[in-house]
Design an enzyme around this catalytic site. Sequence first.
Site, PDB file in Angstrom:
ATOM      1  N   LEU A  37       0.861  -1.184   0.000  1.00 30.29           N
ATOM      2  CA  LEU A  37       0.000   0.000   0.000  1.00 30.29           C
ATOM      3  C   LEU A  37       0.895   1.231   0.000  1.00 30.29           C
ATOM      4  O   LEU A  37       1.844   1.305   0.782  1.00 30.29           O
ATOM      5  CB  LEU A  37      -0.890   0.037   1.243  1.00 30.29           C
ATOM      6  CG  LEU A  37      -2.234  -0.698   1.200  1.00 30.29           C
ATOM      7  CD1 LEU A  37      -2.932  -0.552   2.547  1.00 30.29           C
ATOM      8  CD2 LEU A  37      -3.122  -0.175   0.097  1.00 30.29           C
ATOM      9  N   ASP A  38       0.610   2.205  -0.856  1.00 32.70           N
ATOM     10  CA  ASP A  38       1.361   3.454  -0.855  1.00 32.70           C
ATOM     11  C   ASP A  38       1.250   4.131   0.513  1.00 32.70           C
ATOM     12  O   ASP A  38       0.232   3.987   1.193  1.00 32.70           O
ATOM     13  CB  ASP A  38       0.830   4.406  -1.931  1.00 32.70           C
ATOM     14  CG  ASP A  38       1.159   3.933  -3.338  1.00 32.70           C
ATOM     15  OD1 ASP A  38       2.091   3.110  -3.480  1.00 32.70           O
ATOM     16  OD2 ASP A  38       0.489   4.381  -4.288  1.00 32.70           O
ATOM     17  N   PRO A  39       2.266   4.890   0.916  1.00 32.47           N
ATOM     18  CA  PRO A  39       2.228   5.547   2.235  1.00 32.47           C
ATOM     19  C   PRO A  39       0.971   6.386   2.484  1.00 32.47           C
ATOM     20  O   PRO A  39       0.438   6.396   3.595  1.00 32.47           O
ATOM     21  CB  PRO A  39       3.489   6.424   2.217  1.00 32.47           C
ATOM     22  CG  PRO A  39       4.426   5.690   1.316  1.00 32.47           C
ATOM     23  CD  PRO A  39       3.562   5.090   0.243  1.00 32.47           C
ATOM     24  N   VAL A  41      -1.972   5.915   1.349  1.00 37.00           N
ATOM     25  CA  VAL A  41      -3.193   5.102   1.303  1.00 37.00           C
ATOM     26  C   VAL A  41      -3.366   4.340   2.607  1.00 37.00           C
ATOM     27  O   VAL A  41      -2.415   3.780   3.149  1.00 37.00           O
ATOM     28  CB  VAL A  41      -3.143   4.112   0.125  1.00 37.00           C
ATOM     29  CG1 VAL A  41      -4.400   3.247   0.077  1.00 37.00           C
ATOM     30  CG2 VAL A  41      -2.969   4.875  -1.188  1.00 37.00           C
TER      31      VAL A  41
END
Length: 312
Positions: A37-39, A41
């Site tokens: 997961l992107d930071p 998100v």
Amino acid sequence: MEGIIGVYKKPGMTSHDVVFRLRKILKTKKIGHAGTLDPAVSGVLPICIGKATKGVEFLQDSGKIYSGRIQLGKSTTTEDAEGEVVEEVFLKEVVPEEIIKKEMLQLTGTITQIPPMFSAVKVKGKRLYEYARAGETVERPKRKAEIYDFQLTSPVTFNEKTGTEDFSFVVSCGKGTYVRTLAVDLGKALGYPAHMTSLVREKAGGISLDECLTLEEIKEKVEGGEDLSPFIKPLEFAFSKFPKINISSELWEKVKNGAVLSAKDYPEFSQKEQVALFYQDKIVSLYQKHPTKLHLYKPQKVLRNGGEAQWK
């Protein structure tokens, strides 16, 4: 400890941050996540512990559900709210919901995406974000993505001062989909620059948001001596999509040694691409059709091959 637990990742943390902290909380090194997961998100991050790390790739292959918001009128370097604005178009009127829904429907099924420059895709041995941070551009490979459902979930909000339009969405998609890029592509279809302003992963690896614990909750339960087992799914959960076959003691002796099996001897295998073999209620191996030899099945993933420690 062995099993799969859903962690709610808060915004601002990387997926590696979650794994690093969990190793300390649970006092075990063998931990991996099933889907970065992107930071920025938040949402579901499936975590595999102990021997359950053998199920990571199969959890990653399962579909995901995201909810978020999209803004029409501005595009950014990162395709989300973290980047710098690179294009602005003042909307003079509202784009009707019916038009948005129609274009969302056009973006379902198998689509082609070009990964954003700020992504972890590798090109010539370097990740795209490394090129982006160095101010370099490089040709990005096209990728196929599966979009099962893409829906508008709120009325549109029009800002007359900024000339932008915002709305919420939910998307159900396959592995490797860039939801940021989906937002940008929707904007292009509508004739405007666009970017994703927020995103939450609602479901991944078969785990929903309401089944997750935060890192703080896990730490509190561990330090309080509370049993975590109600929140931990077994290794078998990662293979629930495959046909299940219970095997005999006789067949187990062959399977634990990685034997190639014939569907003529075991007709229950017949016509199945892959089968999950269970012995004494535990998954022991995932078998698949032999790529070149008719009627034969070979091990795709050996999960247990004997020994008391593997059955606890």
